[in-house]
Design an enzyme around this catalytic site. Structure first.
Site, PDB file in Angstrom:
ATOM      1  N   ILE A   1       0.780  -1.177  -0.081  1.00  0.00           N
ATOM      2  CA  ILE A   1      -0.141   0.076  -0.108  1.00  0.00           C
ATOM      3  C   ILE A   1       0.567   1.157   0.169  1.00  0.00           C
ATOM      4  O   ILE A   1       2.074   1.030   0.371  1.00  0.00           O
ATOM      5  CB  ILE A   1      -0.835  -0.020   1.114  1.00  0.00           C
ATOM      6  CG1 ILE A   1      -0.278  -0.354   2.404  1.00  0.00           C
ATOM      7  CG2 ILE A   1      -2.218  -1.121   1.109  1.00  0.00           C
ATOM      8  CD1 ILE A   1      -1.028  -0.189   3.681  1.00  0.00           C
ATOM      9  N   ASP A   2       0.389   2.453  -0.543  1.00  0.00           N
ATOM     10  CA  ASP A   2       1.319   3.560  -0.697  1.00  0.00           C
ATOM     11  C   ASP A   2       1.728   4.022   0.838  1.00  0.00           C
ATOM     12  O   ASP A   2       1.153   3.761   1.736  1.00  0.00           O
ATOM     13  CB  ASP A   2       0.402   4.358  -1.153  1.00  0.00           C
ATOM     14  CG  ASP A   2      -0.109   4.353  -2.800  1.00  0.00           C
ATOM     15  OD1 ASP A   2       0.689   3.497  -3.284  1.00  0.00           O
ATOM     16  OD2 ASP A   2      -1.122   5.020  -3.243  1.00  0.00           O
ATOM     17  N   LYS A   3       2.897   4.705   0.445  1.00  0.00           N
ATOM     18  CA  LYS A   3       3.349   5.501   1.718  1.00  0.00           C
ATOM     19  C   LYS A   3       2.524   5.902   2.607  1.00  0.00           C
ATOM     20  O   LYS A   3       2.741   5.739   3.910  1.00  0.00           O
ATOM     21  CB  LYS A   3       4.531   6.320   1.372  1.00  0.00           C
ATOM     22  CG  LYS A   3       5.217   7.183   2.612  1.00  0.00           C
ATOM     23  CD  LYS A   3       6.289   8.326   2.110  1.00  0.00           C
ATOM     24  CE  LYS A   3       6.631   9.008   3.069  1.00  0.00           C
ATOM     25  NZ  LYS A   3       7.417  10.215   2.651  1.00  0.00           N
TER      26      LYS A   3
ATOM     27  N   THR B   1      -0.769   5.570   2.748  1.00  0.00           N
ATOM     28  CA  THR B   1      -1.871   5.119   3.186  1.00  0.00           C
ATOM     29  C   THR B   1      -1.645   4.094   4.203  1.00  0.00           C
ATOM     30  O   THR B   1      -0.535   3.291   4.461  1.00  0.00           O
ATOM     31  CB  THR B   1      -2.259   4.115   1.848  1.00  0.00           C
ATOM     32  OG1 THR B   1      -2.830   4.961   0.681  1.00  0.00           O
ATOM     33  CG2 THR B   1      -3.488   3.332   2.243  1.00  0.00           C
TER      34      THR B   1
ATOM     35  N   ARG C   1      -7.112   5.696  -5.757  1.00  0.00           N
ATOM     36  CA  ARG C   1      -6.766   7.146  -5.907  1.00  0.00           C
ATOM     37  C   ARG C   1      -6.995   7.660  -7.437  1.00  0.00           C
ATOM     38  O   ARG C   1      -7.379   8.827  -7.760  1.00  0.00           O
ATOM     39  CB  ARG C   1      -5.170   7.623  -5.436  1.00  0.00           C
ATOM     40  CG  ARG C   1      -4.969   7.182  -4.138  1.00  0.00           C
ATOM     41  CD  ARG C   1      -3.513   7.243  -3.733  1.00  0.00           C
ATOM     42  NE  ARG C   1      -2.761   8.676  -3.932  1.00  0.00           N
ATOM     43  CZ  ARG C   1      -1.608   8.851  -3.977  1.00  0.00           C
ATOM     44  NH1 ARG C   1      -0.846   7.897  -3.750  1.00  0.00           N
ATOM     45  NH2 ARG C   1      -1.025   9.820  -3.918  1.00  0.00           N
TER      46      ARG C   1
END
EC number: 5.4.99.-
Length: 314
Positions: A137-139, A141, A236
């Site tokens: 998962i993104d930084k 998130t 996103r």
């Protein structure tokens, strides 16, 4: 640790017509094509019990047995970084990742990542592709992430991701007042001008996002989002594509949309929320060793929960 582990898979019919090495690179994506070709040529990969050349065209439905030899990853070092471990056993780890923690080392983030923390916690993960991390998962998130502790578990979890059987539900705060949920089925690829961004484009990879309304506010909507695929920045990008970008998203969010008559406290909270309002709340898998369905839930982090409280107060 035994460097040799047996991985098995049935080749999907959708891959019919591909070369054997191409098909195996789709089934076992954490191994390079070159490494898979070497294993095929050495007889370490058998298709329905037979040793075949890398160029063999597969039909789909064949059963593959791969004797994989994994070399320890020495490029990444363990670091004593706190981990929020939700569950751990001999086969898997479930981590609740805070916002701000990068998952894998990359340009600009050579250390201080989740992977560094995992290697400190369990050094044996050096022998698993990507140190056992099968999705990310993104930084910025927050939320749940699964890690495989054995090659067999890694193979099983990757298989579940490819079959879209992993239950992944996110909470997302979108800008704009939605009247109903829906599905975004739109392919995603690299942005044509900005290589750090992604965009909906006809030549992208298939991407499907399902969303439903959890709570409505005058100019915002709290969503429950389920992923059918797992493309980079998928939620996103898709939410921005339908003109409901996530609050705080520095890349796809645009300018904050302020409710009519919003007070200074609410305006300040919305303007000061500097990360995408996205939280991986629920994660469900079939346990790779027991075959039982397991599910975990992560509470909202304080910043996200606090923003919702302010919105509710108006």
């Amino acid at each position: 640790m035994n460097p040799f582990q047996t991985l098995t898979a049935e080749i999907p019919v959708a891959l019919a017509g591909l070369r054997l090495d191409q098909a195996l690179s789709e089934i076992f994506p954490d191994f390079s094509r070159g490494r898979l070709q070497t294993w095929i040529k050495s007889g370490a990969a058998k298709v329905d019990g037979a040793v075949l050349p890398p160029k063999h065209r597969i039909l789909g439905g064949e059963y593959v047995v791969l004797q994989a030899e994994v070399e320890p990853d020495t490029a990444v070092v363990g670091q004593d970084i706190p981990l929020e471990i939700v569950h751990e056993d001999d086969d898997i780890l479930i981590i609740d990742k805070p916002a701000g923690l990068v998952v894998h080392p990359a340009a600009g983030h050579s250390d201080g990542t989740l992977q560094n923390a995992l290697l400190h916690h369990a050094p044996e993960l050096a022998g698993i592709p990507r140190c056992g991390i099968v999705h990310r998962i993104d930084k910025d998130t927050s939320g749940l992430l699964m890690v495989a502790k054995t090659l067999a578990a890694h193979n099983a979890l990757v298989g579940q991701l490819q079959e879209h059987s992993v239950q992944r539900e996110y909470l997302a705060l979108a800008q704009g007042a939605m009247t109903a949920g829906g599905t975004v089925d739109a392919p995603i690829g690299r942005h044509p001008r900005d290589r750090k961004r992604y965009a909906v484009r006809n030549d992208g990879k298939p991407a499907v996002t399902h969303y439903r309304v959890a709570e409505r506010f005058p100019r915002h909507t709290l969503l429950r989002v389920q992923l059918e695929t797992g493309r980079t920045h998928q939620i996103r990008v898709h939410m921005s594509h339908i003109d409901y970008p996530l609050v705080g998203d520095p890349v796809y969010g645009g300018r904050p949309r302020l409710p009519p008559g919003a007070g200074p406290h609410l305006i300040a909270c919305l303007q000061e929320f500097k990360r995408q309002a996205l939280h991986a709340e629920i994660l469900g898998i079939v346990h790779p060793a027991t075959g039982e369905y397991c599910e975990w839930q992560s509470p909202l982090p304080d910043d996200f929960a606090g923003l919702l409280d302010v919105l509710r107060a108006g």
